[in-house]
Write an enzyme that holds these catalytic residues in place. Structure first.
Site, PDB file in Angstrom:
ATOM      1  N   SER A 120     -29.219 -10.971  38.686  1.00 53.38           N
ATOM      2  CA  SER A 120     -28.910 -11.153  40.102  1.00 53.38           C
ATOM      3  C   SER A 120     -29.184 -12.603  40.506  1.00 53.38           C
ATOM      4  CB  SER A 120     -29.713 -10.142  40.935  1.00 53.38           C
ATOM      5  OG  SER A 120     -29.200 -10.014  42.238  1.00 53.38           O
ATOM      6  N   ASP A 174     -21.729  -1.634  41.322  1.00 53.94           N
ATOM      7  CA  ASP A 174     -22.694  -2.506  42.003  1.00 53.94           C
ATOM      8  C   ASP A 174     -22.291  -2.684  43.470  1.00 53.94           C
ATOM      9  OD1 ASP A 174     -24.430  -4.570  42.816  1.00 53.94           O
ATOM     10  OD2 ASP A 174     -24.409  -5.483  40.828  1.00 53.94           O
ATOM     11  N   HIS A 205     -26.521  -1.747  40.536  1.00 56.75           N
ATOM     12  CA  HIS A 205     -27.150  -3.066  40.406  1.00 56.75           C
ATOM     13  C   HIS A 205     -28.402  -2.915  39.553  1.00 56.75           C
ATOM     14  CE1 HIS A 205     -27.455  -7.244  41.628  1.00 56.75           C
ATOM     15  NE2 HIS A 205     -28.705  -7.069  42.038  1.00 56.75           N
TER      16      HIS A 205
END
Length: 225
Positions: A120, A174, A205
């Site tokens: 991320s 996601d 995610h």
């Protein structure tokens, strides 16, 4: 200007590591977040490797109402059609990762035996830093992420890392960083001639076991110099 070293968790897969993976966590987490992944990797497939999991600085995050948390940079907008990342924060974090690379050099591990990795926000910093790093790295591992400050890459890209292996992975479900948004970053890098390996997984995610197995295969291929 001297950059202070970030605190970090370190795990070595063998005595006297010859390679290193500097792995950045996501927004609001810390270096312990991906510590369990090391146990999922087969150490017999990798050289003695030091995994370094730095803790991002504490900073206010605009999209979370200014709440202070560990973050590599401020996220100023939820709109994926505009710039979301704070450039000053990205540059500050990149300098801190460069300091960690220099520490690995001082401990006897050259740049071409170092992978920058991240999830991320951490993956965004891995991409940004590695593509501009002046010496050839072993590879870039970028999970559930995107390329920040993409509009400055052409002017700032390091010739030494024009052929650096890049592994990008993303969950098709996601909802934090949409799959298609991440894929656009992958397509941008591939169109620029970077040797990109892209993987999509049936997850949100996060990481999944299939992805960890693919990461192990990829690390075994790049941690060989």
């Amino acid at each position: 200007m001297t950059v202070s070293l970030l605190p970090a968790l370190e795990i070595a897969t063998g005595p006297e590591p010859t390679h290193a993976v500097i792995w950045m966590h996501g927004l609001g987490a810390d270096g312990h977040d991906f510590e369990p992944v090391v146990d999922e990797l087969d150490p017999d497939r990798l050289p003695p490797t030091r995994f370094v999991f730095p803790h991002a600085p504490q900073r206010p995050v605009t999209i979370n109402g200014g709440y202070v948390m560990r973050a590599w940079y401020d996220i100023v907008s939820m709109d994926f059609s505009e710039r979301r990342e704070d450039p000053a924060g990205v540059l500050e974090s990149a300098a801190q990762i460069e300091a960690l690379i220099a520490r690995e050099n001082a401990r006897g591990i050259p740049d071409n035996r170092i992978v920058l990795a991240g999830f991320s926000q951490g993956g965004a910093i891995a991409l940004h830093t590695a593509l501009r790093h002046p010496q050839r790295l072993a590879g870039i591992l970028a999970m559930s992420t995107y390329l920040p400050l993409a509009d400055t890459l052409a002017a700032e890209a390091s010739p030494a890392n024009r052929d650096v292996p890049i592994f990008m992975a993303h969950g098709r479900g996601d909802t934090v960083i949409p799959h298609d948004f991440g894929k656009r970053s992958g397509d941008f890098l591939a169109a620029g001639g970077y040797p990109l390996e892209w993987r999509s997984y049936p997850m949100e995610h996060s990481l999944c076991l299939e992805e960890i197995r693919d990461i192990e295969d990829w690390l075994a291929g790049v941690l060989v110099a």
